[in-house]
Motif scaffolding. Structure first.
Motif, PDB file in Angstrom:
ATOM      1  N   PRO A  85     -17.297  -7.921 -28.022  1.00  0.00           N
ATOM      2  CA  PRO A  85     -16.147  -7.370 -28.757  1.00  0.00           C
ATOM      3  C   PRO A  85     -15.181  -6.651 -27.817  1.00  0.00           C
ATOM      4  O   PRO A  85     -15.585  -6.046 -26.838  1.00  0.00           O
ATOM      5  N   SER A 127     -12.389  -3.862 -28.017  1.00  0.00           N
ATOM      6  CA  SER A 127     -11.765  -2.809 -28.820  1.00  0.00           C
ATOM      7  C   SER A 127     -10.370  -2.510 -28.296  1.00  0.00           C
ATOM      8  O   SER A 127     -10.022  -2.840 -27.156  1.00  0.00           O
ATOM      9  N   GLN A 128      -9.597  -1.844 -29.125  1.00  0.00           N
ATOM     10  CA  GLN A 128      -8.274  -1.378 -28.698  1.00  0.00           C
ATOM     11  C   GLN A 128      -8.430  -0.446 -27.494  1.00  0.00           C
ATOM     12  O   GLN A 128      -7.664  -0.513 -26.544  1.00  0.00           O
ATOM     13  N   ARG A 185      -9.026  -2.555 -24.414  1.00  0.00           N
ATOM     14  CA  ARG A 185      -7.783  -3.216 -23.982  1.00  0.00           C
ATOM     15  C   ARG A 185      -6.869  -2.226 -23.276  1.00  0.00           C
ATOM     16  O   ARG A 185      -6.291  -2.536 -22.231  1.00  0.00           O
ATOM     17  N   LYS A 196     -18.884   3.967 -26.067  1.00  0.00           N
ATOM     18  CA  LYS A 196     -19.251   3.271 -27.305  1.00  0.00           C
ATOM     19  C   LYS A 196     -20.708   3.536 -27.657  1.00  0.00           C
ATOM     20  O   LYS A 196     -21.060   3.682 -28.825  1.00  0.00           O
ATOM     21  N   SER A 235     -19.303   5.471 -32.041  1.00  0.00           N
ATOM     22  CA  SER A 235     -18.657   4.222 -32.431  1.00  0.00           C
ATOM     23  C   SER A 235     -17.194   4.203 -32.003  1.00  0.00           C
ATOM     24  O   SER A 235     -16.481   5.190 -32.126  1.00  0.00           O
ATOM     25  N   ILE A 236     -16.752   3.057 -31.501  1.00  0.00           N
ATOM     26  CA  ILE A 236     -15.344   2.842 -31.197  1.00  0.00           C
ATOM     27  C   ILE A 236     -14.810   1.896 -32.253  1.00  0.00           C
ATOM     28  O   ILE A 236     -15.346   0.806 -32.453  1.00  0.00           O
ATOM     29  N   LYS A 237     -13.751   2.316 -32.927  1.00  0.00           N
ATOM     30  CA  LYS A 237     -13.183   1.496 -33.991  1.00  0.00           C
ATOM     31  C   LYS A 237     -12.212   0.488 -33.409  1.00  0.00           C
ATOM     32  O   LYS A 237     -11.683   0.663 -32.329  1.00  0.00           O
ATOM     33  N   GLY A 238     -11.972  -0.573 -34.171  1.00  0.00           N
ATOM     34  CA  GLY A 238     -10.956  -1.547 -33.791  1.00  0.00           C
ATOM     35  C   GLY A 238     -11.478  -2.668 -32.922  1.00  0.00           C
ATOM     36  O   GLY A 238     -10.704  -3.337 -32.269  1.00  0.00           O
ATOM     37  N   SER A 239     -12.782  -2.904 -32.898  1.00  0.00           N
ATOM     38  CA  SER A 239     -13.320  -3.980 -32.083  1.00  0.00           C
ATOM     39  C   SER A 239     -13.023  -5.329 -32.725  1.00  0.00           C
ATOM     40  O   SER A 239     -13.121  -5.490 -33.926  1.00  0.00           O
ATOM     41  N   GLU A 240     -12.671  -6.271 -31.882  1.00  0.00           N
ATOM     42  CA  GLU A 240     -12.463  -7.636 -32.322  1.00  0.00           C
ATOM     43  C   GLU A 240     -13.201  -8.528 -31.330  1.00  0.00           C
ATOM     44  O   GLU A 240     -13.078  -8.367 -30.139  1.00  0.00           O
ATOM     45  N   SER A 241     -13.938  -9.459 -31.830  1.00  0.00           N
ATOM     46  CA  SER A 241     -14.561 -10.427 -30.956  1.00  0.00           C
ATOM     47  C   SER A 241     -13.545 -11.515 -30.658  1.00  0.00           C
ATOM     48  O   SER A 241     -12.889 -12.023 -31.563  1.00  0.00           O
TER      49      SER A 241
END
Length: 166
Positions: free
Chosen positions: A55, A57-58, A61, A120, A124-130
């Motif tokens: 994943p 995350s923002q 990035r 992480k 938790s780190i929000k905004g994760s995208e695989s």
């Protein structure tokens, strides 16, 4: 929570070298670099994430973009010198120096990854995208094109698709 996949500068460098030699990848990377100012090391990092379904995350990035922003000017300036010296006696040495700068930039990307993934694990780190889920959506390239600041047209889509081949 599971731990993040291990990544060291050496592992990332080897992954990049191996992938870069795949048919069409080097040409696509150089086209993206030369025509769209894409940072190839960042693109190869996203490829690594895509390959292992990591994943993105923002926060990751942003950390990666910051690492590139601090290291890219030296690489770009050196690349200009190297290209101007093509055919000269110093070209080979300049090319080796550029590879060393690229490896240092990759080490900075890995350090950014390790820092964020360490955070992480603590919380938790929000905004994760695989990237894999992004690439399985109905319009799979939009997110990566946006991440890299690329126009959404068939040429850039084809170049990114070539680089991200697994």
């Amino acid at each position: 929570m599971t731990s993040a996949p291990e990544l060291t500068p050496e592992l990332f460098w080897q992954h990049s070298l191996q992938h870069y030699t795949q048919p069409g990848v080097a040409e696509a990377c150089l086209a993206l670099q030369d025509h769209y100012q894409v940072n190839v090391n960042l693109l190869l990092f996203y490829h690594w994430c895509f390959t292992i379904n990591q994943p993105v995350s923002q926060a990751l990035r942003e950390a990666l973009e910051e690492a590139v922003a601090t290291t890219d000017p030296a690489i770009r300036n050196h690349r200009i010198r190297r290209r101007a010296a093509k055919g000269s006696k110093v070209y080979k040495a300049l090319k080796q120096q550029e590879l060393e700068l690229e490896a240092a930039q990759q080490a900075e990307l890995v350090a950014a990854y390790q820092k964020i993934m360490g955070s992480k694990i603590k919380g938790s780190i929000k905004g994760s995208e695989s990237l894999n889920s992004v690439f399985n959506d109905s319009d799979p390239l939009i997110a990566l094109l946006n991440w890299l600041g690329l126009p959404n047209h068939s040429k850039t889509q084809n170049l990114i698709t070539t680089v991200l081949q697994v």
